[in-house]
Each structure stands twice: as C-alpha cells, then as structure tokens.
Design a protein around this motif. Structure first.
Motif, mmCIF file in Angstrom:
data_model
loop_
_atom_site.group_PDB
_atom_site.id
_atom_site.type_symbol
_atom_site.label_atom_id
_atom_site.label_comp_id
_atom_site.label_asym_id
_atom_site.label_seq_id
_atom_site.Cartn_x
_atom_site.Cartn_y
_atom_site.Cartn_z
ATOM 1 N N ARG A 10 0.848 -1.184 0.000
ATOM 2 C CA ARG A 10 0.000 0.000 0.000
ATOM 3 C C ARG A 10 0.880 1.229 0.000
ATOM 4 N NH1 ARG A 10 -5.243 0.938 3.831
ATOM 5 N NH2 ARG A 10 -5.769 3.014 3.141
ATOM 6 N N THR A 15 -4.231 5.372 -0.047
ATOM 7 C CA THR A 15 -5.072 4.796 -1.085
ATOM 8 C C THR A 15 -5.527 3.408 -0.671
ATOM 9 O OG1 THR A 15 -3.865 5.990 -2.805
ATOM 10 C CG2 THR A 15 -5.152 4.105 -3.510
ATOM 11 N N ALA A 17 -6.243 -0.449 -0.770
ATOM 12 C CA ALA A 17 -5.400 -1.408 -1.474
ATOM 13 C C ALA A 17 -6.069 -2.769 -1.613
ATOM 14 C CB ALA A 17 -4.072 -1.577 -0.742
ATOM 15 N N TYR A 194 0.228 8.933 -10.936
ATOM 16 C CA TYR A 194 0.071 7.934 -11.984
ATOM 17 C C TYR A 194 1.362 7.823 -12.783
ATOM 18 C CZ TYR A 194 -4.713 8.699 -10.567
ATOM 19 O OH TYR A 194 -5.855 8.823 -9.811
ATOM 20 N N ASN A 226 -1.195 2.863 -13.406
ATOM 21 C CA ASN A 226 -0.195 2.218 -12.551
ATOM 22 C C ASN A 226 0.286 3.209 -11.502
ATOM 23 O OD1 ASN A 226 0.725 0.816 -15.551
ATOM 24 N ND2 ASN A 226 0.209 -0.514 -13.841
ATOM 25 N N THR A 227 0.565 2.709 -10.301
ATOM 26 C CA THR A 227 1.094 3.530 -9.215
ATOM 27 C C THR A 227 2.618 3.579 -9.307
ATOM 28 O OG1 THR A 227 -0.732 2.977 -7.739
ATOM 29 C CG2 THR A 227 1.317 3.699 -6.709
ATOM 30 N N ASN A 246 1.966 -3.176 -10.347
ATOM 31 C CA ASN A 246 1.570 -1.956 -9.632
ATOM 32 C C ASN A 246 0.329 -1.299 -10.222
ATOM 33 O OD1 ASN A 246 2.946 -1.231 -11.999
ATOM 34 N ND2 ASN A 246 3.752 0.656 -11.126
ATOM 35 N N SER A 248 -3.440 0.230 -10.718
ATOM 36 C CA SER A 248 -4.291 1.094 -9.906
ATOM 37 C C SER A 248 -5.528 1.486 -10.695
ATOM 38 C CB SER A 248 -3.539 2.356 -9.456
ATOM 39 O OG SER A 248 -3.256 3.208 -10.556
ATOM 40 N N PRO A 267 -5.761 8.183 -6.678
ATOM 41 C CA PRO A 267 -6.392 6.930 -7.103
ATOM 42 C C PRO A 267 -7.470 6.449 -6.128
ATOM 43 C CG PRO A 267 -3.996 6.785 -7.218
ATOM 44 C CD PRO A 267 -4.306 8.059 -6.499
ATOM 45 N N ASP A 270 -5.313 0.833 -5.290
ATOM 46 C CA ASP A 270 -4.091 0.335 -5.915
ATOM 47 C C ASP A 270 -3.911 -1.143 -5.619
ATOM 48 O OD1 ASP A 270 -1.987 -0.370 -3.943
ATOM 49 O OD2 ASP A 270 -1.991 1.740 -3.400
ATOM 50 N N VAL A 272 -0.607 -2.606 -5.856
ATOM 51 C CA VAL A 272 0.841 -2.794 -5.837
ATOM 52 C C VAL A 272 1.167 -4.099 -5.112
ATOM 53 C CG1 VAL A 272 3.020 -1.844 -5.012
ATOM 54 C CG2 VAL A 272 1.292 -0.326 -5.968
#
Length: 441
Positions: A10, A15, A17, A194, A226-227, A246, A248, A267, A270, A272
């Motif tokens: 996270r 955000t 997760a 992002y 993507n994060t 990753n 999101s 976001p 995510d 990740v």
C-alpha cells in the motif's frame, strides 16, 4: 513516496489497497464460476472481430434508449486478421438493437460524410476501450488514444481522449451515429499519482479505459493506471519482482461538470504487489454502496499469487471510500477451469434486483495453461477458437459485500430496466461443467 503498509504494497496517501492477503483467498467456487460458453448461432458480424464493448449511457448512468433503440460500442477489426493482432489496428464501431438481442452493425463511430474513417483524428495510431455518454442529444465518445499518429512502429503511449459533437439519427432503416467530431486529449499521467511510460518497470504499461461517471458529488472519469513505485521502495517487503506489478484505478474530476474538462485526483484503489492490470474500471451504485469493478488476467498477477481471467469487484460506502474486496478476495465472475479464457472484459450494470454482466466471447475449446499458447496453434485454429462476438450475459445476485452467479441470458442480451428477467434460473446455451445443460447451485 513511501510505503505505509508494512510491506503489503500500500503506497502513500492512504489509497485503499487490494492486498496480497486478499488475493491469497482467490479460488473458484459455485458462486463465482460462469457456465461454459458455446458459439452462438451467428455472431453480430462475421466480417468483424469484436471484443471490448460498452453501452451508450445517459448522464445518470442508465442505458440510453433512443427512439426504441439501445446502442453498444466496441473495439473491432477485420475477422481476416489473426485474433492476436487485433489490438494493433483496433477501431471503435457501434451496433444497435430494438430488442437487446438482435444487433445490427452501424460502422465506425468516427467517420466522415462519405462513411470513411475520419482522416483528421489527431491522436494515436489506434483506439482502445472507453465509454460513451449521450447528453442532451450529443454523443461524447471517450477512448484511449494509443500510440502516435502515423508511427512507423507501434508504440504504447496512452492518453485519455474524447470525441464530442456526434449526433444520433433514427429512421425506418435503423440508427446511425454521425459527426462532425471534435477530438481532445483529456489527460495523461502526471508521474506522481500515476506512472508515466518512462517510469514503467512492469510487464505492461497502462493509462487507459476512461469511464464516465456522475453522482451527486460531481462528474468524473474513472480509468486504469499504474502507481509509481521507485526502485529501492520498501513496498512488497522490498521485493523488486513484486513491485513491477503496480496496477491502480485512477480518477479525474470535472470542476464544472463539463464532460470534456477533467483534472487528476488521487487513485481510488491500488494493487501494488498484487496485479499489473486493473482493466476497464467502472462503478455501479446500489442502495448507497459504491461497487467498483475491474477485469484482469491470470498472467498479470504478481509472483506467488494464483489468479484468473476474471471480473473482480470492490465495495465502499462512498465514491472515495475505503474499498474492500467483494467475497473477501475480490473475485466476482471467472471462467471454468476447463475453459479458462472463454470470456473477458466484463461490464456490469444494474437491473433492479440483480446485476447484469456483459463480456466478449474470447477463446473457447482451449484449456492450455497460458493464453500465449494460442500462438502455437495453426492460424486456422487460432481463428476458429476465437469467439470475437459478445458472450452470454451473466446474472449476478448481490447481498452487501457478497455476490453470486445466478445464471446467464443469451449472447449479448442487453436488458433495459423496465424489461423483465427470464423466470428460468439459467436461460441460454451452456453449462457449468461441460455436460451440455445448466446446473443451478
């Protein structure tokens, strides 16, 4: 950017997760497995491969009904092309129906007065998935502008774009969508919230699939992204291989309600350390609960996680709430183990007591462990085993954070809210176990 989750993946800013702990619970059950799909008597258009589809919707998210017609948009290519090459030339076409079962193809969405695909589109070498809004007589066609125009070699630059100014015309012959269109880039990745293409270390780069959504709090676009995870991050316990996964779900907000003007926000979710692609994100609101749905692939899960080509879902009490995975793991609908790639790109919409789920008929009569193995088949077999048309519509029951597959409708059946559901628990061709008939759970 720092990890605030003890290595669970996270990333900062709190955000919500989808964690490895959640994903470790993924398993096929009677509540999540869709019936086996068999080819329809005829596809929408045998001259076309048709895959990712979406609905023309009114501003409140309901299915638009225009002079008795409903409309879907879809990514398409000629069916003469090998199915695996279709993404390289994808063009958005529309189809229309008066009963939600019998569809007629209407041609490319973006075309000039001569019926040819517009030559003045300023963005991208091809179009990927998006959404479509019908507002006060005007069509707003959101899409992913992929690549660069007139590029000698395909690139994978992605930006959120919109074509607006289209109008819908109906007569005794049917329905058409006409220009002229104005095309605009809405936004690209910022490199902070992002990931940009240059920052990407993963297997697949994503910034795509704009989905229009509006509620009493504002006007939004939800999208796949993507994060950013810097090298050396503590995310995933410092595991560099896991950090490359990753994905999101991003969101942009319109400050004025103008459906062409959006700015990026943090976001919504995510993944990740869990998954690289949270594709085609979209939201359904029922009884004050926000249900966020995405599609993802077996091969885009991080090392150590066994996932599926499937529809996944999450729920929160508000749009920017703490999303939790449905059914504890996130799995909502997946393909049977003996047909793991039969459908993909699921799209959920509300129909009163149930949710209905559209998707496309992908590869059937194919149970190899990887979709990459399709390329090992002779070319005629690659074409034969690709459905390239809408899959049967799946019926989903919802009880808070739990869901259950209830049955299916016909291929591509799109019901309006006032149209009743069939009384049979399984209505159509196919089954859960390959024996040729449906088996209720």
């Amino acid at each position: 950017m720092t990890d605030d989750s003890g290595g669970r993946g996270r990333i900062s800013r709190n955000t919500p997760a989808w964690t490895r702990e959640h994903a470790a619970r993924l398993a096929r059950t009677d509540d999540t497995v869709a019936p086996i799909i068999y080819p329809p008597e005829s596809p929408i258009d045998p001259e076309l491969h048709l895959w990712d589809t979406w609905l023309l919707r009114d501003r409140d998210g309901s299915v638009a009904e225009i002079d008795g017609y409903r409309v879907i948009l879809a990514l398409t290519s000629t069916s003469a092309l090998l199915p695996g090459k279709r993404h390289d030339v994808a063009t958005i076409r529309y189809s229309y129906s008066a009963d939600g079962k019998n569809w007629h193809t209407g041609g490319p969405v973006f075309k000039n007065d001569a019926g040819e695909i517009e030559g003045d589109r300023p963005f991208g070498s091809r179009q990927w998935a998006g959404s479509a809004l019908y507002d006060d007589g005007t069509v707003y066609a959101y899409y992913t502008a992929s690549g660069q125009r007139d590029e000698a070699e395909l690139s994978y630059t992605q930006r959120l774009a919109v074509g607006h100014g289209g109008t819908v015309h109906t007569d005794s012959e049917g329905l058409s969508i006409e220009g002229p269109w104005t095309h605009e880039i809405i936004t690209g990745p910022d490199g902070d919230r992002y990931e940009t293409e240059a920052q990407s270390r993963g297997m697949i780069y994503t910034f795509r699939d704009p989905w229009f959504f509006e509620d009493e709090t504002g006007t939004y676009l939800v999208f796949e992204a993507n994060t950013p995870v810097p090298e050396g991050s503590a995310a995933c316990g410092g595991d560099q291989a896991q950090q490359e996964f990753n994905g999101s779900v991003g969101i942009a907000e319109s400050p004025t309600g103008d459906p062409t003007d959006f700015g990026l926000r943090e976001p919504l979710l995510d993944a990740v350390c869990v998954n690289q692609e949270l594709e085609r994100p979209h939201i359904v609101v029922r009884d004050g609960t926000y249900y966020l749905f995405i599609s993802s692939h077996m091969h885009t899960f991080a090392p150590g996680i066994e996932g599926y080509d499937a529809l996944y879902g999450f729920a929160a009490d508000s749009l920017f709430g703490e999303y939790e995975p449905l059914n504890d793991s996130g799995l909502v609908v997946t393909n049977p183990a003996n047909a793991p790639f039969q459908a993909y790109s699921w799209l959920v919409y509300d129909h009163g007591d149930e949710l209905l789920v559209n998707s496309f008929f992908n590869y059937y009569d194919f149970d190899r462990p990887s979709l990459d193995d399709v390329a090992l088949l002779p070319e005629p077999e690659q074409r034969r085993r690709f459905g390239g048309t809408p899959a049967p519509t799946v019926r989903i029951g919802v009880d808070g954070r739990r869901t259950r597959v209830l049955g299916v409708l016909d291929h591509g059946h799109l019901l309006l809210p006032h149209e009743p559901l069939p009384s049979s628990p399984f209505d159509g061709r196919g089954d859960r176990d390959g024996r040729g008939s449906y088996h209720s759970t």
